[in-house]
Design an enzyme around this catalytic site. Structure first.
Site, PDB file in Angstrom:
ATOM      1  N   CYS A 170       0.851  -1.175   0.000  1.00 40.22           N
ATOM      2  CA  CYS A 170       0.000   0.000   0.000  1.00 40.22           C
ATOM      3  C   CYS A 170       0.890   1.230   0.000  1.00 40.22           C
ATOM      4  O   CYS A 170       2.110   1.115   0.081  1.00 40.22           O
ATOM      5  CB  CYS A 170      -0.857   0.052   1.259  1.00 40.22           C
ATOM      6  SG  CYS A 170      -1.999  -1.320   1.398  1.00 40.22           S
ATOM      7  N   ASN A 230       0.762   1.611   6.000  1.00 44.30           N
ATOM      8  CA  ASN A 230       1.270   0.645   5.026  1.00 44.30           C
ATOM      9  C   ASN A 230       2.065  -0.419   5.764  1.00 44.30           C
ATOM     10  O   ASN A 230       2.981  -0.090   6.512  1.00 44.30           O
ATOM     11  CB  ASN A 230       2.162   1.374   4.004  1.00 44.30           C
ATOM     12  CG  ASN A 230       2.958   0.428   3.111  1.00 44.30           C
ATOM     13  OD1 ASN A 230       4.055   0.768   2.691  1.00 44.30           O
ATOM     14  ND2 ASN A 230       2.450  -0.742   2.813  1.00 44.30           N
TER      15      ASN A 230
END
Ligand code: AMP
Length: 482
Positions: free
Chosen positions: A2, A104
């Site tokens: 991500c 992330n």
């Protein structure tokens, strides 16, 4: 995998966040979102399935007004593939929203921590690591009365795994990173006109430095592993605490995941890739140069590795394959048939390029073997005389538990076949990989700072006892390679 973004102290912050997310779109194409804090101190968010340009369009940016904003692009590695799992999460308590968070990375103690929190009566809306991080921080802050900084620091100590995180809380922005620094996170600054002491205003965060130039920001530095930064209007950026552990930066970020124009973990990505190419070329002194030899990447992820190889070998570099950029990720498609079809749609050989050529075909990695099987047959069909595969990473033999989507151990082709069997299966004339030992020379003096667990099973958190990953798309284990 991500990507996260954060912008502080600039009007129209959400537009800047959208621009950063667009630059790091390669880190996640499934869903995205942004949250902004308006002039009256209220948080507004928008997220949805799809790409940044569609989900965070200009109308949405106009609605997300304010000078502080965070955002996220998602590529599912844990948790279901749906809007509830998209980020940022606004963490609400009985009396309303308290903070927004985007992160992330994957946590390996997610299950244990979630169970503990549910035991305390906490209700979750998603299966997402970022929501868990936010809810732990909120609990320590609101229930236990810790300051926000203490709550983040305590949470940071309890989480195991990878997290590069941004948090909006009241009129503050926090950025912090796990103590091993698995995933990148950089801080930049948008220069302001006029003089005066530098303050937090104009400070931005991005998973990768390639997200900075697009908004006119310059790279200041990385958020350090284990560091917590606080941004407050009119004040300098404060490093609230810094508690690092042994560095374990993800080497696969440098090999494949990050954009070549990014700088991270103290390295410049495209240069590292060129060095990988040169390293592969150095092992190939038995492969004679000649007018019929062409070095060719599987575009785009292997371009710089192939360039490094061609330069070192003083051989011709050619782009014999065209890539259609409108095909999504073939890697995460749920079935082998859909992955095969995706690869076919993605690449096309140039006409009249291959006949009579000995091709050194470079790819960054072999995971299941799907792409190269199709590509080799395509290149052979286009007339190549010989195909020599050179791979910019060692054999992938273990799943990643820290945020990269990898299939289960059994699906990895290197666990199912010998090198010679893989060569024959892919239909190549020769096949060579980078070796784990090569990282010593590629990252001089810094080898031990990198996590290479997917290549050597040297996990800093031993995975024994973890459930084998059941990532989304859940059906993807359903069909085995060959
Ligand atoms: P495979 O076709 O299964 O052998 O996968 C290897 C190809 O997928 C390489 O060309 C890589 O560029 C790409 N790749 C490797 N790892 C990943 C990942 N975690 N997510 C998406 N693509 C990947």
């Amino acid at each position: 995998m991500c990507g996260v973004a954060g912008v502080f102290g600039i009007e129209g912050a959400s537009s800047h966040v959208a621009s950063i997310l667009f630059a790091i779109q390669h880190r996640g194409q499934e869903s995205c979102g942004a949250v902004a804090r308006d002039a009256r101190g209220r948080m507004h968010g928008h997220k949805g399935m799809g790409l940044v340009k569609q989900v965070l369009n200009e109308d949405v940016q106009a609605r997300l007004s304010g000078s502080t904003s965070i955002g996220h692009v998602r590529y599912p590695t844990a948790g279901c593939s749906d809007e509830l799992n998209s980020q940022p999460h606004i963490i609400e308590l009985d009396h309303g929203p308290i903070m927004a968070i985007a992160s992330n990375g994957d946590l390996i103690n997610y299950g244990e921590l979630r169970q503990r929190l549910e035991g305390d009566g906490v209700v979750f809306k998603s299966d997402n690591d970022a929501e868990l991080i936010g809810r732990i921080i909120a609990l320590y802050h609101v229930r236990d009365g810790l300051s926000m900084e203490e709550a983040i620091a305590r949470t940071q100590r309890e989480l195991k795994g990878a997290f590069s995180t941004v948090v909006m809380y009241r009129d503050l922005l926090y950025a912090f990173r796990d103590p091993h620094g698995f995933r990148p996170l950089v801080m930049g600054h948008i220069p302001r006109t006029g003089s005066g002491e530098p303050t937090s205003e104009g400070t931005v965060f991005a998973s990768e430095s390639c997200g900075l130039g697009i908004i006119g920001a310059r790279l200041l530095r990385e958020v350090k592993p284990g560091e917590i930064l606080r941004l407050e209007a009119g004040k300098p950026v404060v490093s609230v605490s810094h508690a690092p552990l042994e560095p374990k930066h993800c080497v696969f970020e440098l090999i494949y995941f990050s954009r070549p124009d990014s700088q991270e973990f103290g390295e410049t990505v495209y240069q590292t890739r060129e060095r990988i190419g040169a390293c592969l070329a150095a092992k190939d002194d038995h492969l004679p140069n000649g007018e019929d030899l062409v070095v060719m990447p599987v575009p785009d992820s292997s371009n710089f590795i192939a360039l490094g190889y061609a330069k070192a070998k003083e051989a011709e570099f050619g782009m014999g394959l065209l890539r259609n950029h409108y095909v999504g990720r073939t890697f995460i498609k749920p079935t082998q048939a859909s992955r095969d079809e995706g690869v076919k749609q993605k690449f096309n050989p140039l006409p009249d390029f291959f006949p009579g050529k000995r091709v050194v075909l470079i790819d960054d990695s072999i995971v299941r073997g799907t792409s190269l099987k199709k590509i080799v047959s395509m290149v052979r069909g286009a007339g190549a005389k010989e195909i020599h595969l050179r791979i910019g990473s060692p054999k992938v033999i273990g799943p990643c538990y820290y945020g990269i989507d990898t299939p289960t151990r059994d699906e990895l082709i290197a666990n199912r076949m010998t090198g010679e069997e893989i060569r024959a299966y892919l239909g190549a004339d020769s096949l060579e990989w980078l070796e784990v030992g090569d990282f010593e020379g590629l990252l001089p003096g810094r080898r031990k700072d990198f996590c290479t667990a997917c290549f050597d099973l040297d996990y800093i958190y031993p995975p024994e006892g973890f459930a084998e990953k059941t990532n989304v798309p859940s059906a993807r284990a359903e069909e085995a390679i060959p």
